[in-house]
Structure formats: structure tokens, C-alpha cells
Write a protein that holds these residues in place. Structure first.
Motif, short mmCIF file in Angstrom:
data_model
loop_
_atom_site.label_atom_id
_atom_site.label_comp_id
_atom_site.label_asym_id
_atom_site.label_seq_id
_atom_site.Cartn_x
_atom_site.Cartn_y
_atom_site.Cartn_z
N PRO A 40 0.00 4.53 68.81
CA PRO A 40 0.49 3.34 69.52
C PRO A 40 -0.17 2.07 69.01
CG PRO A 40 -0.01 5.11 71.06
CD PRO A 40 -0.49 5.57 69.73
N GLN A 113 6.49 13.35 69.71
CA GLN A 113 5.30 12.73 70.31
C GLN A 113 4.23 13.77 70.62
OE1 GLN A 113 4.65 9.40 70.87
NE2 GLN A 113 2.60 10.07 71.50
N THR A 115 0.53 13.82 72.50
CA THR A 115 -0.39 13.10 73.34
C THR A 115 -1.56 14.00 73.69
OG1 THR A 115 1.40 11.77 74.28
CG2 THR A 115 -0.69 11.80 75.48
#
Length: 118
Positions: A40, A113, A115
Motif C-alpha cells: 500500500p 491480496q 495481508t
């Protein structure tokens, strides 16, 4: 050419994930393939490469010893086994095809993604 990543998700620090990239529309076994990530708010970061036959692999220092790239040319699939995950591994992970004879990428997937958080 189509590259479709899967396998991302939410994992705790120290955990593992295995990413897959299904390739179609080209002769997969003829191309070097890469994993590239984007955290990010940051730029693209090369993660790992594998040669066309799968016998040679290359890693960024940040993932060396924790990640393993592999491929199954019979299944037209690229993999990234990620172990000992850290919060700083949080990113959108892309598989990409390397243009022959160059270090540049000419096709990308849509990303998956990852995380890493407790």
C-alpha cells in the motif's frame, strides 16, 4: 494471454500462504515468469523469478529463505510458497510474464491480496 492469480488472504505473522497463477493463451513452458508485489502506497517490488524449465530461481533479499517459487509446466501454473510471513509482506501480489530476451514484463495478472496481520 491470460494470467490469473489466486491464494491470497489474511494470515497472522509467522503463517504461510501458497499463491497460484494459472496461465493461458501462450506456451507457458517457453517463458521465464515472475512474482511482483506492491505494498500500500509504495511502488512495485520484484519478488522472485523462475526460468522456463523451473531449474533456476531467483529471489529478492527481502524474501530469500522464506519464499519459494515453482512451476508446473504440465498444468501451466506458477506458484509462490510463502512461509514465515511478516507484516511487511502485506501487498498485492502479481504474476508476470517476462518478455523473451529482456528483463521486462509484458503481461500481468490482476493480482491477489496478501495481508499479514494479527
Amino acid at each position: 494471454v491470460q494470467l490469473v492469480e489466486s491464494g491470497g488472504g489474511l494470515v497472522q505473522p509467522g503463517g504461510s500462504l501458497r499463491l497460484s497463477c494459472a496461465a493461458s493463451g501462450f506456451t507457458f513452458s517457453s517463458y521465464y515468469m515472475s512474482w511482483v508485489r506492491q505494498a500500500p502506497g509504495k511502488g512495485l517490488e520484484w519478488v522472485s523469478d523462475i526460468n522456463s524449465g523451473g531449474g533456476s530461481t531467483y529471489y529478492a533479499d527481502s524474501v530469500k529463505g522464506r519464499f519459494t517459487i515453482s512451476r508446473d509446466n504440465a498444468k501451466n501454473t506458477l506458484y509462490l510458497q510463502m512461509n514465515s510471513l511478516k507484516p511487511e509482506d502485506t501487498a498485492l501480489y502479481y504474476c508476470a510474464r517476462e518478455r523473451r530476451g529482456t528483463a521486462a514484463w509484458d503481461y500481468w495478472g490482476q493480482g491477489t491480496q496478501v495481508t499479514v496481520s494479527s
